[in-house]
Design an enzyme around this catalytic site. Structure first.
Site, PDB file in Angstrom:
ATOM      1  N   ARG A  55       0.800  -1.222   0.000  1.00 17.74           N
ATOM      2  CA  ARG A  55       0.000   0.000   0.000  1.00 17.74           C
ATOM      3  C   ARG A  55       0.835   1.276   0.000  1.00 17.74           C
ATOM      4  NH1 ARG A  55      -3.041  -4.008   2.272  1.00 17.74           N
ATOM      5  NH2 ARG A  55      -0.962  -4.665   2.817  1.00 17.74           N
ATOM      6  N   ARG A 105      11.253   3.929   3.949  1.00 14.49           N
ATOM      7  CA  ARG A 105      10.810   2.981   4.982  1.00 14.49           C
ATOM      8  C   ARG A 105      12.027   2.189   5.428  1.00 14.49           C
ATOM      9  NH1 ARG A 105       5.641  -0.903   4.786  1.00 14.49           N
ATOM     10  NH2 ARG A 105       4.776   1.083   5.457  1.00 14.49           N
TER      11      ARG A 105
END
Ligand code: NCD
Length: 302
Positions: A55, A105
Site C-alpha cells: 500500500r 521505509r
C-alpha cells in the site's frame, strides 16, 4: 516541514488540519477519468524501501505521479544495500542524483531522522521500525473524518500488537492532539503500561470486550511477528481472545467503523465476515492513502 515529514509527534494541530483539508481537495480526483494534475511537474521523488510494502510504496508512487512529478521506487533487495553499503552512503548516492524528496521505509526506528540530520534533502518517513508511520495516521484521520463530523470526543479502540506498531504510535500522537479518548487493548506483553504516558487521553485494557464497548472507531492491528523473536506464537489463542468478530463487534456503537492499516491476517486479528462487512472502511483507508500522500508531497516539495 522543509525537512520533510518525519513524525506526527512534532506536528501541531494546524499543520495536521491543513494536510487533512488539502487531502480532501484531492479525494474527488481519484474518481475522475483524467487523474493527473500538474502541480509538481518536473520534480523527482525517490521511494526507498528497506522493508516490505504494498500500500504505502505504491500509493506514494501514484501520489507523486498524480501531481505530475516523476517517481521512482527502489527496494533494498536488488540495490547495493545488499552489497554492504551503509544507509548514509546509499542515501547520499541517491541524493547526488538530485531528487526533490526521498520517501523512506526502514526497519530501524529513527533512521529517517538520522538522514534528515545529515542530508540537505527532505525526507518523508514511510514507517521507521516500531516508531512512527505519519502518513498512515493522516490517512486514518482523513478516513475517520469522512465518517464523523469531528475527532473531538470520539472513543477510538486500537487493538492488537501495540508494542511493535508504528501505526499505533502515530495514531496515538495524532488523535491525542484532537482530544480523542484512546483505548489500547491486546495481550499484556504487547501493550506495555508505559504507553499511557505517550500522550494525554490514553488508557489500557487487556479485555477486548471492554475496549469495544460503546466505541466509535475500531482499529485492528496485525501481530508484527517480524519484530518479535517469538517462534511459537499462539495464533489460535490470540484470535480467540483478541480477534474481532461479528459477536464482539456488536458491543461497539451501532455505527462504529472498523479500520485496519493492512496487511490483514484474516482469521487472526479480524474475521473475514467483519473485514468484508459494510462496517469496514479498510479499502477507503487505502484509497485515502493517495489523497493524503498527495497533500504531504505537495507541502514538502513546494
Ligand atoms: C503497516 C506498516 O507497515 O507499518 N502497514 C502499512 O503501511 N499499511 C502495518 C503492518 O505492517 O502491519
Amino acid at each position: 516541514m522543509n525537512k520533510g515529514l518525519l513524525d506526527i509527534e512534532a506536528l501541531g494541530r494546524p499543520e495536521i488540519e491543513a494536510l487533512l483539508d488539502r487531502a480532501r481537495d484531492f479525494q474527488p480526483l481519484q474518481q475522475r477519468k483524467e487523474k493527473r494534475l500538474d502541480l509538481l511537474g518536473g520534480r523527482l521523488v525517490v521511494n526507498l524501501f528497506f522493508e516490505a510494502s504494498t500500500r504505502t510504496r505504491i500509493s506514494f508512487e501514484i501520489a507523486a505521479k498524480r501531481l505530475g512529478a516523476d517517481a521512482i521506487s527502489i527496494s533494498s533487495q536488488g540495490s547495493s544495500v545488499s552489497k554492504g553499503e551503509t544507509l548514509l552512503d546509499t542515501v547520499s548516492t541517491l541524493s547526488a542524483m538530485r531528487p526533490d524528496a526521498i520517501v523512506m521505509r526502514h526497519a530501524a526506528s529513527g533512521a529517517p531522522h538520522f538522514l534528515a540530520r545529515h542530508l540537505p534533502i527532505p525526507i518523508i518517513n514511510a514507517g521507521d521500525g516500531q516508531h512512527e508511520h505519519p502518513t498512515q495516521a493522516l490517512l486514518d484521520a482523513r478516513t475517520i473524518l469522512d465518517n464523523r463530523s469531528s475527532l473531538e470526543g470520539l472513543r477510538v479502540a486500537i487493538i492488537g500488537d501495540i508494542l511493535h506498531s508504528r501505526v499505533a504510535r502515530s495514531n496515538i500522537h495524532l488523535l491525542a492532539k484532537f482530544g480523542v479518548d484512546i483505548v489500547l487493548c491486546g495481550p499484556a506483553p504487547l501493550v506495555p503500561q508505559e504507553l499511557t504516558g505517550l500522550a494525554p487521553g490514553v488508557s489500557i485494557t487487556y479485555d477486548i470486550r471492554e475496549a469495544l464497548r460503546e466505541t466509535d472507531i475500531i482499529m485492528m492491528l496485525r501481530v508484527q511477528l517480524e519484530r518479535q523473536n517469538e517462534t511459537n506464537f499462539p495464533a489460535g489463542e490470540y484470535s480467540r481472545f483478541y480477534g474481532l468478530r461479528a459477536e464482539n463487534l456488536a458491543l461497539a456503537k451501532p455505527d462504529a467503523i472498523v479500520m485496519h492499516p493492512g496487511p490483514m491476517n484474516r482469521g487472526r486479528e479480524i474475521s473475514t465476515e467483519v473485514a468484508d462487512s459494510s462496517r469496514s472502511v479498510i479499502l477507503s483507508q487505502v484509497e485515502n492513502g493517495i489523497a493524503v500522500r498527495m497533500a504531504v508531497l505537495e507541502k514538502v516539495l513546494q
